[in-house]
Write an enzyme that holds these catalytic residues in place. Structure first.
Site, PDB file in Angstrom:
ATOM      1  N   LYS A   1       0.932  -1.221   0.141  1.00  0.00           N
ATOM      2  CA  LYS A   1       0.222   0.034   0.034  1.00  0.00           C
ATOM      3  C   LYS A   1       1.075   1.287  -0.022  1.00  0.00           C
ATOM      4  O   LYS A   1       0.639   2.035  -0.722  1.00  0.00           O
ATOM      5  CB  LYS A   1      -0.931   0.173   1.128  1.00  0.00           C
ATOM      6  CG  LYS A   1      -1.941  -1.288   1.399  1.00  0.00           C
ATOM      7  CD  LYS A   1      -2.853  -1.070   2.402  1.00  0.00           C
ATOM      8  CE  LYS A   1      -2.179  -1.237   3.625  1.00  0.00           C
ATOM      9  NZ  LYS A   1      -1.421  -2.496   4.079  1.00  0.00           N
TER      10      LYS A   1
ATOM     11  N   ARG B   1      11.104  -5.582   5.039  1.00  0.00           N
ATOM     12  CA  ARG B   1      11.016  -4.004   4.749  1.00  0.00           C
ATOM     13  C   ARG B   1      11.935  -3.216   5.510  1.00  0.00           C
ATOM     14  O   ARG B   1      12.157  -3.585   6.637  1.00  0.00           O
ATOM     15  CB  ARG B   1       9.607  -3.642   5.168  1.00  0.00           C
ATOM     16  CG  ARG B   1       9.195  -2.321   5.308  1.00  0.00           C
ATOM     17  CD  ARG B   1       7.650  -2.072   5.406  1.00  0.00           C
ATOM     18  NE  ARG B   1       6.963  -2.681   6.115  1.00  0.00           N
ATOM     19  CZ  ARG B   1       5.686  -3.002   5.968  1.00  0.00           C
ATOM     20  NH1 ARG B   1       4.762  -2.299   5.125  1.00  0.00           N
ATOM     21  NH2 ARG B   1       5.004  -3.685   6.868  1.00  0.00           N
TER      22      ARG B   1
ATOM     23  N   ARG C   1      -0.434  -9.432  12.898  1.00  0.00           N
ATOM     24  CA  ARG C   1      -1.077  -8.090  12.156  1.00  0.00           C
ATOM     25  C   ARG C   1      -1.859  -8.900  11.032  1.00  0.00           C
ATOM     26  O   ARG C   1      -3.082  -8.435  10.723  1.00  0.00           O
ATOM     27  CB  ARG C   1      -0.121  -7.315  11.524  1.00  0.00           C
ATOM     28  CG  ARG C   1       0.190  -6.410  12.795  1.00  0.00           C
ATOM     29  CD  ARG C   1       1.655  -5.743  12.258  1.00  0.00           C
ATOM     30  NE  ARG C   1       1.554  -4.924  11.101  1.00  0.00           N
ATOM     31  CZ  ARG C   1       2.708  -4.934  10.395  1.00  0.00           C
ATOM     32  NH1 ARG C   1       3.858  -5.554  10.740  1.00  0.00           N
ATOM     33  NH2 ARG C   1       2.507  -4.568   8.903  1.00  0.00           N
TER      34      ARG C   1
HETATM   35  P1  ADP Z   1       2.079  -1.839   3.073  1.00  0.00           P
HETATM   36  O1  ADP Z   1       2.023  -0.368   3.262  1.00  0.00           O
HETATM   37  O2  ADP Z   1       0.927  -2.278   2.510  1.00  0.00           O
HETATM   38  O3  ADP Z   1       2.089  -2.387   4.678  1.00  0.00           O
HETATM   39  P2  ADP Z   1       4.711  -1.613   1.760  1.00  0.00           P
HETATM   40  O4  ADP Z   1       4.530  -0.742   0.681  1.00  0.00           O
HETATM   41  O5  ADP Z   1       5.454  -1.146   3.120  1.00  0.00           O
HETATM   42  O6  ADP Z   1       3.178  -2.284   2.339  1.00  0.00           O
HETATM   43  O7  ADP Z   1       5.447  -3.014   1.326  1.00  0.00           O
HETATM   44  C1  ADP Z   1       5.712  -3.976   1.994  1.00  0.00           C
HETATM   45  C2  ADP Z   1       7.121  -4.509   1.567  1.00  0.00           C
HETATM   46  O8  ADP Z   1       7.153  -4.935   0.444  1.00  0.00           O
HETATM   47  C3  ADP Z   1       8.452  -3.452   1.314  1.00  0.00           C
HETATM   48  O9  ADP Z   1       9.364  -3.671   1.865  1.00  0.00           O
HETATM   49  C4  ADP Z   1       8.133  -3.058  -0.079  1.00  0.00           C
HETATM   50  O10 ADP Z   1       9.408  -2.558  -0.569  1.00  0.00           O
HETATM   51  C5  ADP Z   1       7.892  -4.434  -0.677  1.00  0.00           C
HETATM   52  N1  ADP Z   1       7.090  -4.351  -1.850  1.00  0.00           N
HETATM   53  C6  ADP Z   1       5.986  -3.603  -1.989  1.00  0.00           C
HETATM   54  N2  ADP Z   1       5.277  -4.001  -3.238  1.00  0.00           N
HETATM   55  C7  ADP Z   1       6.190  -4.957  -3.661  1.00  0.00           C
HETATM   56  C8  ADP Z   1       5.949  -5.812  -4.841  1.00  0.00           C
HETATM   57  N3  ADP Z   1       5.108  -5.561  -5.870  1.00  0.00           N
HETATM   58  N4  ADP Z   1       6.810  -6.750  -5.167  1.00  0.00           N
HETATM   59  C9  ADP Z   1       7.669  -7.221  -3.957  1.00  0.00           C
HETATM   60  N5  ADP Z   1       7.933  -6.425  -3.044  1.00  0.00           N
HETATM   61  C10 ADP Z   1       7.024  -5.245  -2.892  1.00  0.00           C
END
Ligand code: ADP
Ligand code: ZN
Length: 212
Positions: free
Chosen positions: A13, A122, A166
């Site tokens: 997200k 992350r 979570r």
């Molecule tokens: P959220 O806001 O839904 O909790 P994040 O945007 O922080 O999720 O993404 C979670 C993790 O996954 C981050 O480390 C991000 O860099 C990685 N990530 C996000 N989208 C992708 C994707 N399409 N493929 C692989 N990794 C992703």
């Protein structure tokens, strides 16, 4: 334009909202970032929600709603905004409906096993809130933010046990919102299993369809 980016924890997200914010010139209203900011600054809201965040539980609806309504009444939100991580419960969705009408809910769909891997890898920038992944979206220089040069950190709630907590909370309290918005005809499913750019392209298509 008012968008909601919806999906389980670590679905992407924040990553997607940040890119959409740049593309469409709208502010990203990220509940998690706002909460972490309140905790860091030890505001009244921050002091009350810290224990919830640390355990992976959701903060109380009234506090979260108060925080979001303060944020979206700032001048930069007057032409619209991107909600990332809100609403998370039916109660929050009802409060949002009293505040405003959203145009589109982009629902990121990803398998649970993938989510754990994304969360554990992350890394975030404590200064500008940019999001990275050690494997899927690494910064140019290991451990350093591309945008502002700060040292990246791992969120306290990205430890594997908290992540699984979570995900359970999401199943119980947030997933039911998918059907709520689907019934209203505002929800578009986005396949979140591909890479960051592939996911972004689907979202842009859905938004551009809306504008026509
Ligand atoms: P959220 O806001 O839904 O909790 P994040 O945007 O922080 O999720 O993404 C979670 C993790 O996954 C981050 O480390 C991000 O860099 C990685 N990530 C996000 N989208 C992708 C994707 N399409 N493929 C692989 N990794 C992703
Ligand atoms: Zn940064």
């Amino acid at each position: 334009m008012k968008l909601v980016i919806f999906g389980p924890p670590s679905a992407g997200k924040g990553t997607q909202a940040q890119k959409l914010a740049e593309k469409y010139g709208l502010p990203q209203v990220a509940t998690g970032d706002l909460l972490r900011e309140h905790v860091a600054k030890k505001t009244p809201i921050g002091l009350k929600v810290k224990a919830y965040l640390d355990s992976g539980r959701l903060g109380p609806d009234d506090l979260i709603v108060q925080m979001i309504s303060e944020r979206v009444s700032k001048p930069d939100c007057k032409n619209g905004y991107i909600l990332d991580g809100f609403p998370r419960t039916i109660g929050q969705a009802r409060e949002l409906e009293k505040m405003t009408d959203v145009d589109l809910v982009l629902n990121i769909v990803v398998d649970f096993e993938v989510l754990v891997e994304r969360a554990v890898g992350r890394r975030i920038c404590p200064r500008c809130a940019a999001v990275y992944h050690v494997k899927f979206n690494p910064p140019k220089q290991e451990g350093v933010c591309d945008k502002c040069g700060s040292a990246l950190i791992q969120r306290d709630d990205d430890k594997e046990t908290t992540v699984r907590n979570r995900l359970n909370v999401y199943q119980d309290q947030t997933a039911p919102l998918v059907e709520h918005y689907r019934t209203k005809g505002k929800l578009v499913d986005i396949d979140g299993s591909g890479g960051i750019d592939a996911v972004q392209a689907q979202m842009v298509r859905a938004i551009d369809r809306l504008k026509k």
